[in-house]
Structure formats: C-alpha cells, structure tokens
Write an enzyme that holds these catalytic residues in place. Sequence first.
Site, short mmCIF file in Angstrom:
data_model
loop_
_atom_site.label_atom_id
_atom_site.label_comp_id
_atom_site.label_asym_id
_atom_site.label_seq_id
_atom_site.Cartn_x
_atom_site.Cartn_y
_atom_site.Cartn_z
N ARG A 99 -11.77 0.21 11.78
CA ARG A 99 -11.36 1.36 10.98
C ARG A 99 -12.54 2.29 10.71
NH1 ARG A 99 -9.49 0.02 5.05
NH2 ARG A 99 -11.60 0.68 4.44
N HIS A 128 -1.18 -0.92 -0.49
CA HIS A 128 -2.32 -0.25 -1.08
C HIS A 128 -2.59 1.08 -0.39
CE1 HIS A 128 -4.01 -2.30 2.43
NE2 HIS A 128 -5.06 -1.48 2.36
N ASP A 139 -6.11 3.12 0.53
CA ASP A 139 -7.48 2.66 0.71
C ASP A 139 -8.41 3.18 -0.39
OD1 ASP A 139 -7.07 1.12 2.96
OD2 ASP A 139 -7.46 2.76 4.36
N HIS A 157 -0.06 1.47 2.68
CA HIS A 157 0.21 0.67 3.87
C HIS A 157 0.05 -0.81 3.57
CE1 HIS A 157 -4.11 1.64 3.99
NE2 HIS A 157 -4.29 0.50 4.64
#
Length: 307
Positions: A270, A96, A98, A255
């Site tokens: 994150r 995907h 983000d 990723h």
Amino acid sequence: MGSGLRIVKLGANIGARIDGIDLSADIDPVSVAQINEALLEHKVIFFRGQHGLDDDGHLAFATKLGTPTGAHPTVTSRGAKLLPIDSRYNKADAWHTDVTFVDRIPKASLLRAISLPEYGGTTTWANTETAYELLPEPLRVLADSLWAVHTNVYDYASDVDRRPDELAETEREYREEFESEYYETEHPVVRVHPETGKRVLLLGQFVKHFVGLSTSESATLFNLFQHRITKLENTIRWNWELGDLAIWDNRATQHYAVSDYDDQYRRLNRVTLAGDIPVDIHGRRSRAIVGDASAYSEVVSPVRLAG
C-alpha cells in the site's frame, strides 16, 4: 473518457474498473486527471493486469495523484513509503478508514496485489457519502452535531478484537508497534469532502467514543451509523488477481479485508497519499489531542487536477 481510458461501473453506489491503461507507462496529465475524477465519482477504482508495476512504479504512479505519506504513523519497521499488508502480522478484518487517529486523514490509498491465497482474501469497500445521504432526517441532524474521539488503541469498535495473550507472536509484535506511539484526535462525525463538497460520515474501527457521551451510549450510536454505512447495497467486494491495483478515496469510504482464507499467505503493498484536516459543516477543523503526525504526513489541501 478521452485518452483511451474506459470506465466500467460495477455498482449503483460504489466501484468502477478502469481499462485501457498501463500504469507502469508514462501517463499523460489528462489521463491522471481523469483517473482522479473517476475516483471522486466512484469512490474506489480497480485496474486489472498491471503486471508491469513494481514497488518503484507503484510509488511513481501514486506521486502523479498526490503526495505520498510515510508508510504509517507508527508501523515504520517494514518500509518508508510502501506498507506491506501482510497476513502474518495483521489482516485488517474490521471496517475502517485508514489512519483516522491522526488529524490529517489521507486522501487516498493505492493497494497492489503481491501474493494471494488460492481462495478467499477479498476486500470490501463502503461509500460513506451515500450512507450519509440516505440517513433519515432525524439521524442526519444528529450526525451533523456529533464529534468522535479516534485513537490507535484497539477498542469496542473492532468486531475481531482479541486479548494480547490470544494473538500469535507476529500479530502481537505488530500490535505493539501499531500502538507504540499513542495518537488521539477529535473528528466530526460528518465532514465536508474537500474536493466534492459533499457530506460524508467519518467513523470506523478507530473510534473510541463520541464526545460528551458515555461508552455505552457511544457504542449504541456507533453501531447504528456503522450499520448504515456497511449495508450491502452500499458496498462492493473485490476478488483480487495478481496484477491488480485498487485506489480508494479514503475521505469517502471504509473498507474491510475479508479473512476467509485460513492460514494461507496474503500480501498486498500500500502507498498512501497525504490529505487535509477534516472540516465539519460549520467549518470547524479536527483537533489533535495527543500525538504529532507531521513526521508521517504533510497537510495537503486538495487541488483539482486539470483535465
């Protein structure tokens, strides 16, 4: 590079490690600009040994590179600016980019290792710019003309999708929060990168279908292009150590967090940086169909940092 930074290239198509800098220190503007340039060139960059970074320092460094978003458009119960990537709730083990289900796709994410399993738990990134460049001309022409609907409801694009009754309670709670507010956005399959001007493929887990095509036709095309993106030569796999920080250009990568660590605990924090609204090769902008992401993120037009 000047100012003591050293770049170690890790793969022909993607990835570099940057040595010679303490990200918890006061970083000068020239070094910040050089880090941003390295990000644009290598798509994902890694910093080892950043043990001086805590959550506040992580956020402070991110702010030097851009404007932080909220932690997530829908997952808001676990923090305002830092999102814990916590294996008890979600393992992110599907390819995907983000937050593509909103119109304002983030510029970049900064991920810091907090707790790691004794084995496994690597993350892999793929370069969507190179994937586009290596398409045969007939596929490039096709991709240039396609648009896709992205949503935050899990669909066929996920190889690891399971029915709600098969999920652990913590996973079910996370998914319910993830899908608590519905978003749907139409994006071009090929967007023009706002800083480099390069064409990149915009796909990944949150694609529901291609505009104007059936579900079965969409699935066939999706798999064809995803296979090109995730070809091993177009990827890099990172073995995490405590003290590591990774930054990726979310506009030019996908990723995948490899779920190969059994029931061990894994957590990374994150911070995400705000980006712009994608534009196709004809200058047409992505369209929000359902959902307003303004509370999650500003729309930030990129500004090249002076170096």
